[in-house]
Each structure stands twice: as C-alpha cells, then as structure tokens.
Design an enzyme around this catalytic site. Structure first.
Site, PDB file in Angstrom:
ATOM      1  N   TYR A   1       4.477   9.703 -10.964  1.00  0.00           N
ATOM      2  CA  TYR A   1       3.593   8.899 -10.117  1.00  0.00           C
ATOM      3  C   TYR A   1       2.809   7.890 -10.943  1.00  0.00           C
ATOM      4  O   TYR A   1       2.763   6.699 -10.618  1.00  0.00           O
ATOM      5  CB  TYR A   1       2.637   9.818  -9.360  1.00  0.00           C
ATOM      6  CG  TYR A   1       1.604   9.109  -8.531  1.00  0.00           C
ATOM      7  CD1 TYR A   1       1.982   8.337  -7.444  1.00  0.00           C
ATOM      8  CD2 TYR A   1       0.244   9.207  -8.834  1.00  0.00           C
ATOM      9  CE1 TYR A   1       1.033   7.680  -6.665  1.00  0.00           C
ATOM     10  CE2 TYR A   1      -0.710   8.563  -8.067  1.00  0.00           C
ATOM     11  CZ  TYR A   1      -0.313   7.797  -6.976  1.00  0.00           C
ATOM     12  OH  TYR A   1      -1.251   7.143  -6.224  1.00  0.00           O
TER      13      TYR A   1
ATOM     14  N   ALA B   1       3.436   6.628 -13.867  1.00  0.00           N
ATOM     15  CA  ALA B   1       4.300   5.592 -14.440  1.00  0.00           C
ATOM     16  C   ALA B   1       4.671   4.547 -13.404  1.00  0.00           C
ATOM     17  O   ALA B   1       4.687   3.342 -13.688  1.00  0.00           O
ATOM     18  CB  ALA B   1       5.559   6.231 -15.017  1.00  0.00           C
ATOM     19  N   SER B   2       4.948   4.988 -12.176  1.00  0.00           N
ATOM     20  CA  SER B   2       5.340   4.038 -11.131  1.00  0.00           C
ATOM     21  C   SER B   2       4.188   3.120 -10.756  1.00  0.00           C
ATOM     22  O   SER B   2       4.386   1.934 -10.475  1.00  0.00           O
ATOM     23  CB  SER B   2       5.850   4.786  -9.899  1.00  0.00           C
ATOM     24  OG  SER B   2       4.820   5.533  -9.275  1.00  0.00           O
ATOM     25  N   LYS B   3       2.972   3.652 -10.766  1.00  0.00           N
ATOM     26  CA  LYS B   3       1.807   2.825 -10.444  1.00  0.00           C
ATOM     27  C   LYS B   3       1.404   1.937 -11.626  1.00  0.00           C
ATOM     28  O   LYS B   3       0.927   0.812 -11.429  1.00  0.00           O
ATOM     29  CB  LYS B   3       0.633   3.724 -10.029  1.00  0.00           C
ATOM     30  CG  LYS B   3       0.792   4.323  -8.645  1.00  0.00           C
ATOM     31  CD  LYS B   3       0.827   3.256  -7.563  1.00  0.00           C
ATOM     32  CE  LYS B   3       0.757   3.854  -6.174  1.00  0.00           C
ATOM     33  NZ  LYS B   3       0.740   2.817  -5.109  1.00  0.00           N
TER      34      LYS B   3
ATOM     35  N   ASN C   1       0.802  -1.220   0.000  1.00  0.00           N
ATOM     36  CA  ASN C   1       0.000   0.000   0.000  1.00  0.00           C
ATOM     37  C   ASN C   1       0.836   1.272   0.000  1.00  0.00           C
ATOM     38  O   ASN C   1       0.418   2.293  -0.557  1.00  0.00           O
ATOM     39  CB  ASN C   1      -0.923   0.006   1.225  1.00  0.00           C
ATOM     40  CG  ASN C   1      -1.517   1.375   1.484  1.00  0.00           C
ATOM     41  OD1 ASN C   1      -2.454   1.804   0.810  1.00  0.00           O
ATOM     42  ND2 ASN C   1      -0.953   2.093   2.460  1.00  0.00           N
TER      43      ASN C   1
ATOM     44  N   SER D   1      -3.577   3.233  -8.484  1.00  0.00           N
ATOM     45  CA  SER D   1      -4.263   4.527  -8.559  1.00  0.00           C
ATOM     46  C   SER D   1      -4.852   4.738  -9.944  1.00  0.00           C
ATOM     47  O   SER D   1      -4.327   4.240 -10.944  1.00  0.00           O
ATOM     48  CB  SER D   1      -3.260   5.650  -8.255  1.00  0.00           C
ATOM     49  OG  SER D   1      -3.769   6.903  -8.620  1.00  0.00           O
TER      50      SER D   1
END
Length: 247
Positions: free
Chosen positions: A151, A153-155, A86, A138
């Site tokens: 953000y 791209a990382s998710k 999380n 997300s």
C-alpha cells in the site's frame, strides 16, 4: 455558488468515505460531479443526495483494477475540469504473506488507474487552458508501519507522479497536487480502527481520528481558484503526528 460553477469534476471512489465527502462538497460549490464507484445502488443514493441539496451528479461504474474499464470510465466522463483520484485499496499484510496478485491490485488501483485517467483527461484540460488534478495519498508513504509495504509503495508512486504531472502540465494551465491523508474514520477503515481500540485516538496530536469532511475541505480548496498558486505540492492532512520517543 463558488468558482466551481459550470465545471465538471470526476471523483473516483466516490460512493463512500473521503470520496463521498469530496463529491458532496464539490457539488455544493457548483460543480457537476461524475461520481465513480463499483456499487450502482450506492452510486444512485449519492446522486440522489447531491440532487437533494440542489447539486448535479451522475454515476459511472467501473472496476479500476481493469485497465480497459478505466479507459471506458475516462471516455464516459467526457470533458473534465477537475479530476480527483481518490479511489484506493489497502490490504495490510507482511511482505511474505502478500501475494503477487495483491501487489498488482494495489499498483493497478492506486497507481496505474490515476496514471491512465490523467493520460486520458489532461490533454483535454490543456487544450481548454485550465484544469485541476488532486490525488489522494496517505501518510503510509512517510510513516512506516509493519504490513503496509504494498500500500505504501503504491501511494508513494502516486506522490511522485503528482510532482511529475505538475511539471509536465503546469505550463498548460493545469495544477496538480496531492492530499496526504492521515487516519480517517470511514466504513472501510472502521474494522481496523476497532481492532486497535483506544490506541487509534493516540495516532494523532489532535487525539482523535479524522472525519472524511476534514480531508474533503482541503481537496475543495485545491480544486478552487483560491489555490491558484499551489502546484506540485503534497498537503499533509493528518492532525499532527506524535513525536517518536528516542531510545
């Protein structure tokens, strides 16, 4: 008590927001929870809150931006039946204004840390013949907004890993799914929501921002045996996205 009785869950980023709600719900349903965070005082408060409701929990501090600290977290967590990835960082800025360190930080916490924890803990789950991994993603992966490239791209990478891990470990009795959360009112998002004012409530068809507990309920479902045939799925929890007007 539910079918989580006797199981151990590790929840990263558990001392606030969605992570706290998830830790509380898992504990209320019988799991012994290893709560992760960086603030020892908030960790102790959460452990006390869980104990006050008859649950069991312990706190382990770790900096997920530090690869060695992630390995230590996995070792201290021990045998884990349920892993909830999380913890996350979100720093919104246009690409030219995003530093290389900022990109690295997003990828380290949102992508690399979950990868390390799965690599460390999934083999034990496989050896025992069962396990659940839930990744919290997300709507930034599908709803593009200015300033969210690092953000998002990382998710998006985490969602791709979800599908790969479901295939890689599914035959060993491990289910891997993700929850794609929409806007949720937490201490971390409060400044951003305050900045957009009433427009925040128009971000969803429901006409309001979500509560952490609403996302936690879906994580709980995915952690339980009642979702035994759900694997490799990204579950949207965003209240419904408004239609985009055509030009």
């Amino acid at each position: 008590m539910s079918d989580l009785a006797g199981k151990t869950a590790l929840v990263t980023g558990a001392t606030a927001g969605i992570g706290r709600a998830v830790a509380m719900r898992l504990a209320e349903n019988g799991a012994k929870v290893v709560v992760h965070g960086r603030n020892a005082d908030r960790g102790a408060e959460l452990v006390s809150a869980i104990a006050g409701k008859g649950g069991r929990a312990r706190f382990v501090a770790a900096d997920l931006a530090d690869a060695a600290d992630v390995e230590r977290l996995a070792a201290e967590a021990g045998e884990v039946d349920i892993l909830v990835n999380n913890a996350g960082v979100y720093e919104f800025a246009p690409t030219p204004d995003t530093s290389t360190d900022g990109v690295h930080r997003h990828l380290a916490i949102n992508t690399r840390a979950p990868f390390q924890l799965v690599a460390a803990l999934a083999p034990g789950m496989a050896a025992r013949g069962h396990g659940v991994i839930v990744n919290v993603s997300s709507t930034a992966t599908t709803k593009v907004t200015p300033g969210g490239a690092a953000y998002g791209a990382s998710k998006a990478a985490l969602e791709t890993l979800t599908r790969y891990w479901a295939t890689e470990f599914g035959g060993a009795g491990i289910r891997v799914n993700a929850v794609r959360s929409g806007p949720v009112r937490t201490p971390g998002t409060e400044p951003l929501l305050a900045a957009v004012g009433d427009a925040a409530n128009r971000m969803t068809v429901r006409g309001r921002i979500g509560d952490p507990e609403e996302t936690a309920e879906v994580v709980l479902f995915l952690a339980q045996d009642r979702s035994s045939y759900v694997n490799g799925t990204i579950v949207d929890v965003h209240g419904g996205e408004p239609a985009t007007a055509l030009d």
